[in-house]
Design an enzyme around this catalytic site. Structure first.
Site, mmCIF file in Angstrom:
data_model
loop_
_atom_site.group_PDB
_atom_site.id
_atom_site.type_symbol
_atom_site.label_atom_id
_atom_site.label_comp_id
_atom_site.label_asym_id
_atom_site.label_seq_id
_atom_site.Cartn_x
_atom_site.Cartn_y
_atom_site.Cartn_z
ATOM 1 N N VAL A 1 0.839 -1.208 0.000
ATOM 2 C CA VAL A 1 0.000 0.000 0.000
ATOM 3 C C VAL A 1 0.875 1.260 0.000
ATOM 4 O O VAL A 1 0.619 2.208 -0.756
ATOM 5 C CB VAL A 1 -0.958 0.001 1.215
ATOM 6 C CG1 VAL A 1 -1.799 1.265 1.227
ATOM 7 C CG2 VAL A 1 -1.848 -1.237 1.183
ATOM 8 N N LYS B 1 -7.234 -1.442 10.413
ATOM 9 C CA LYS B 1 -8.542 -1.785 11.015
ATOM 10 C C LYS B 1 -8.403 -2.463 12.374
ATOM 11 O O LYS B 1 -9.224 -2.239 13.266
ATOM 12 C CB LYS B 1 -9.364 -2.670 10.071
ATOM 13 C CG LYS B 1 -8.653 -3.926 9.579
ATOM 14 C CD LYS B 1 -8.150 -3.784 8.168
ATOM 15 C CE LYS B 1 -7.033 -4.749 7.884
ATOM 16 N NZ LYS B 1 -6.685 -4.879 6.498
ATOM 17 N N GLU C 1 -10.462 5.836 5.994
ATOM 18 C CA GLU C 1 -11.306 5.270 4.929
ATOM 19 C C GLU C 1 -10.804 3.908 4.458
ATOM 20 O O GLU C 1 -11.590 2.998 4.194
ATOM 21 C CB GLU C 1 -11.341 6.246 3.743
ATOM 22 C CG GLU C 1 -12.291 5.856 2.645
ATOM 23 C CD GLU C 1 -13.737 5.803 3.132
ATOM 24 O OE1 GLU C 1 -14.217 4.670 3.288
ATOM 25 O OE2 GLU C 1 -14.353 6.842 3.378
ATOM 26 N N VAL D 1 -11.706 0.068 6.046
ATOM 27 C CA VAL D 1 -12.919 -0.735 5.842
ATOM 28 C C VAL D 1 -13.239 -0.818 4.358
ATOM 29 O O VAL D 1 -13.444 0.209 3.703
ATOM 30 C CB VAL D 1 -14.130 -0.111 6.578
ATOM 31 C CG1 VAL D 1 -15.353 -1.002 6.426
ATOM 32 C CG2 VAL D 1 -13.811 0.110 8.045
ATOM 33 N N GLY E 1 -11.512 -1.461 1.696
ATOM 34 C CA GLY E 1 -10.516 -0.980 0.731
ATOM 35 C C GLY E 1 -10.918 0.287 0.011
ATOM 36 O O GLY E 1 -11.025 1.348 0.608
ATOM 37 N N ILE F 1 -13.742 1.255 -1.342
ATOM 38 C CA ILE F 1 -15.124 1.747 -1.277
ATOM 39 C C ILE F 1 -15.209 2.886 -0.252
ATOM 40 O O ILE F 1 -14.818 2.699 0.895
ATOM 41 C CB ILE F 1 -16.110 0.631 -0.833
ATOM 42 C CG1 ILE F 1 -16.000 -0.585 -1.742
ATOM 43 C CG2 ILE F 1 -17.543 1.161 -0.817
ATOM 44 C CD1 ILE F 1 -16.871 -1.763 -1.294
ATOM 45 N N GLY G 1 -1.252 -9.980 -3.199
ATOM 46 C CA GLY G 1 -1.181 -8.885 -2.215
ATOM 47 C C GLY G 1 -2.502 -8.562 -1.556
ATOM 48 O O GLY G 1 -2.684 -7.467 -1.028
ATOM 49 N N LYS H 1 -13.354 -4.882 10.739
ATOM 50 C CA LYS H 1 -14.039 -3.890 9.895
ATOM 51 C C LYS H 1 -15.496 -3.728 10.335
ATOM 52 O O LYS H 1 -16.040 -2.626 10.349
ATOM 53 C CB LYS H 1 -13.956 -4.325 8.427
ATOM 54 C CG LYS H 1 -12.516 -4.336 7.902
ATOM 55 C CD LYS H 1 -12.399 -5.091 6.594
ATOM 56 C CE LYS H 1 -10.955 -5.137 6.112
ATOM 57 N NZ LYS H 1 -10.747 -6.081 5.001
ATOM 58 N N GLY I 1 -5.746 -4.830 -1.993
ATOM 59 C CA GLY I 1 -4.758 -4.588 -3.042
ATOM 60 C C GLY I 1 -4.198 -3.178 -2.914
ATOM 61 O O GLY I 1 -4.837 -2.292 -2.343
HETATM 62 N N1 HSE Z 1 -6.674 -8.921 3.789
HETATM 63 C C1 HSE Z 1 -7.666 -7.949 3.517
HETATM 64 C C2 HSE Z 1 -8.642 -8.527 2.525
HETATM 65 C C3 HSE Z 1 -7.016 -6.703 2.976
HETATM 66 O O1 HSE Z 1 -8.392 -9.595 1.967
HETATM 67 O O2 HSE Z 1 -9.677 -7.931 2.293
HETATM 68 C C4 HSE Z 1 -7.846 -5.491 3.095
HETATM 69 O O3 HSE Z 1 -8.167 -5.188 4.404
#
Ligand code: HSE
Length: 440
Positions: free
Chosen positions: A15, A107, A131, A134, A136, A138, A189, A207, A304
Site C-alpha cells: 500500500v 482496522k 477510509e 474498511v 478498501g 469503497i 497482495g 471492519k 490490493g
Molecule cells: N486482507 C484484507 C482482505 C485486505 O483480503 O480484504 C484489506 O483489508
C-alpha cells in the site's frame, strides 16, 4: 496556493509503495483539487534498501516511526505499518499528541483502540481518517460518517474481506482447492501478513466493529462479535447451496434488535439472485438499511495496493482541503463523549433461516428421527433433499452415509443448536453437521 501539506509515511509495503506512486503521478491534479501541493517529506520502514518500485529519495528517512510521528518535518502521519499494537499504535498516538493529523488503513488497531485514539485527536483538534481500513477502495466511512448523518441505520452488512470472497468465488467457478486459492490471494497482495486473520473471519470482524460504531453511534466492541471463518466450507456445501438457489459468502452483519446490537461474522447463504450474491473475486460490498434513504449497496475493490492507496489519498486530500476551525467531524461520527455504550444481543436469540448439511448413517428410521428432533425444537422445514450421489467419500466419512440437506424457515439459533445436539446424541450422524445461516 497554501503551503504544501507535508506527509510522513510509515510502512512501505504494497500500500505504501502504491500511495507514493499515486501521489507522484497525480501531483498536479491533487494540488489543483486541494488548493495546495501534497509532498512526502519523510518515510519510515523496517528495511531501507529493499527495492519497492517507487521513488522516495527526496524524503527524510526515519528508522523509528515514533520519532517520525513527532517530527517538525510533517503535518500528517500516514500509518501503513499494520498490527493492533506495537509501533503502529505507539506512533499514531505520538502523532496525535503532537498535533499531527493521522491517516491510517489499520482496522485492527482502530477496532481495539479507535475510541482512545479519537479522544486524543479531539483533544488535539486534529483529524483521524481511516477510509482505507474498511472495504478498501469503497468510500464507505465517509458515506456513513457524513452523507448519512440524517439517517438512523438499522442494519449494516457486507463482504468485507477480499481474500475470502476471492477464495469462495474461485472454489465455486473453477473448482480450485481452498489452499491454492489462498496462495494466489497472498501472491496478489490481498491477504493479511497472517492469512489466518482473513480466513478465520477476524479481519472481517475488525471492519464490522468500525461499521457498527459508525452505524449505531456506539462505542467499538470488537470482542462482542460472534465469529466463524470459511475454513469449514467445502465444495460440497458450495454445490448444495447452488442447487438450492443460494451462494455462500462470508458476511459481516451488524443489526439493531430490541435486545441490543447483534454483530456476527460467518459464512452466509444468500439467494443467488440477490445483488450481494453477484459480488465476485476480491470485490467487497457494503449494504446499509436506513430509515430515510432506504437500502444502499456499495461495491468495489476491497484489497490490493491501488484500491487501498486510493482511499488513503482521499483521506489525505480531505486534510489538505480542511482549514483550522473548518475541519470534518469527529472520527466516529459523534464526539467520543456522545457515543453510547455498546449493548450486545445474544447470538442464541438470532433469528433467521438455516442451511444444514448432515452426513447420515443409512439406517431405517434415521430420517424420521431427524425430522422429529426438528419438530421438537419447533423448527419448520422449508425443504429436505437427500443427495443422490453419495458424498460421504468427499467428507471422509463412513461410506454407508448419505448426505441430507435441510433448509429451515425462520427460527432461532438456540432452537437449531438444541435440535442438532439432540440429533448428534441420537447417533445417526457419521460426521459433524454443517450449519450455515441464511441472510435474506
Ligand atoms: N486482507 C484484507 C482482505 C485486505 O483480503 O480484504 C484489506 O483489508
Amino acid at each position: 496556493m497554501d503551503a504544501p501539506l507535508r506527509l510522513g509515511i510509515a510502512g512501505l509495503g504494497t500500500v505504501g509503495s502504491a500511495l507514493i506512486n499515486l501521489l507522484q503521478n497525480k501531483s498536479e491534479t491533487l494540488a489543483e483539487r486541494c488548493g495546495r501541493a501534497i509532498t512526502v517529506t519523510a518515510v519510515s520502514a523496517r528495511n531501507r534498501s529493499r527495492d519497492r518500485g517507487c521513488d522516495f529519495s527526496s524524503a527524510k528517512w526515519f528508522d523509528d516511526p515514533v520519532e517520525m510521528a513527532a517530527s517538525e518535518d510533517i503535518d500528517v502521519f500516514v500509518e501503513l505499518i499494520g498490527g493492533t499494537e506495537g509501533p503502529a499504535l505507539d506512533s499514531v498516538k505520538k502523532a496525535l499528541e503532537a498535533g499531527k493529523h493521522v491517516v491510517t488503513a489499520n482496522k485492527a488497531m482502530l477496532a481495539y483502540h479507535g475510541i482512545e485514539l479519537a479522544e486524543v485527536a479531539e483533544n488535539s483538534g486534529v483529524l483521524l481518517n481511516y477510509e482505507a481500513a474498511v472495504a478498501g477502495g469503497i468510500p464507505i466511512v465517509k458515506t456513513m460518517r457524513e452523507s448519512l448523518t440524517g439517517n438512523d441505520v438499522t442494519r449494516v452488512y457486507g463482504i468485507l474481506n477480499g481474500t475470502c470472497n476471492y477464495i469462495l468465488t474461485r472454489m465455486e467457478d473453477e473448482g480450485i482447492s481452498f489452499e491454492d486459492c489462498l496462495a494466489d490471494a497472498q501472491r496478489l497482495g490481498y491477504a493479511e501478513a497472517d492469512p489466518a486473520f482473513d480466513i478465520e473471519g477476524n479481519d472481517t470482524a475488525h471492519k464490522l466493529a468500525i461499521l457498527a460504531s459508525l452505524a449505531f453511534g456506539t462505542k467499538l466492541a470488537p470482542d462482542e462479535i460472534y465469529i466463524e471463518g470459511i475454513t469449514s466450507i467445502t465444495t460440497a456445501d458450495i454445490e448444495a447451496a447452488k442447487s438450492l438457489g443460494y451462494r455462500i459468502k462470508l458476511l459481516g452483519v451488524a443489526l439493531k434488535t430490541d435486545s441490543g446490537i447483534e454483530q456476527r461474522v460467518h459464512p452466509t447463504m444468500v439467494p443467488l439472485n440477490a445483488p450481494i450474491a453477484q459480488i465476485a473475486g476480491v470485490t467487497n460490498a457494503v449494504g446499509i438499511d436506513a430509515d430515510i434513504v432506504g437500502e444502499l449497496l456499495m461495491s468495489g475493490p476491497g484489497a490490493g495496493g491501488d484500491a487501498t492507496a486510493s482511499a488513503v489519498a482521499g483521506d489525505i486530500a480531505d486534510i489538505a482541503k480542511s482549514r483550522p476551525g473548518h475541519q470534518h467531524g469527529p472520527a466516529f461520527g459523534a464526539p467520543v463523549a456522545k457515543l453510547a455504550p455498546y449493548k450486545r444481543a445474544r447470538m442464541r436469540s438470532h433469528e433467521g433461516g438455516y442451511f444444514i448439511r448432515l452426513s447420515v448413517n443409512d439406517r431405517a428410521g434415521a430420517f424420521g428421527a431427524i425430522a422429529t428432533r426438528m419438530g421438537e425444537s419447533k423448527i419448520s422445514l422449508e425443504s429436505i433433499v437427500q443427495k443422490e450421489a453419495d458424498a460421504s467419500s468427499a467428507n471422509g466419512t463412513d461410506d454407508t452415509a448419505k448426505t441430507v440437506i435441510l433448509i429451515t424457515h425462520s427460527t432461532t439459533e438456540s432452537a437449531i443448536r438444541e435440535a442438532l445436539e439432540n440429533i448428534r446424541n441420537d447417533g445417526h450422524l457419521a460426521a459433524d453437521p454443517q450449519m450455515i445461516r441464511i441472510e435474506k
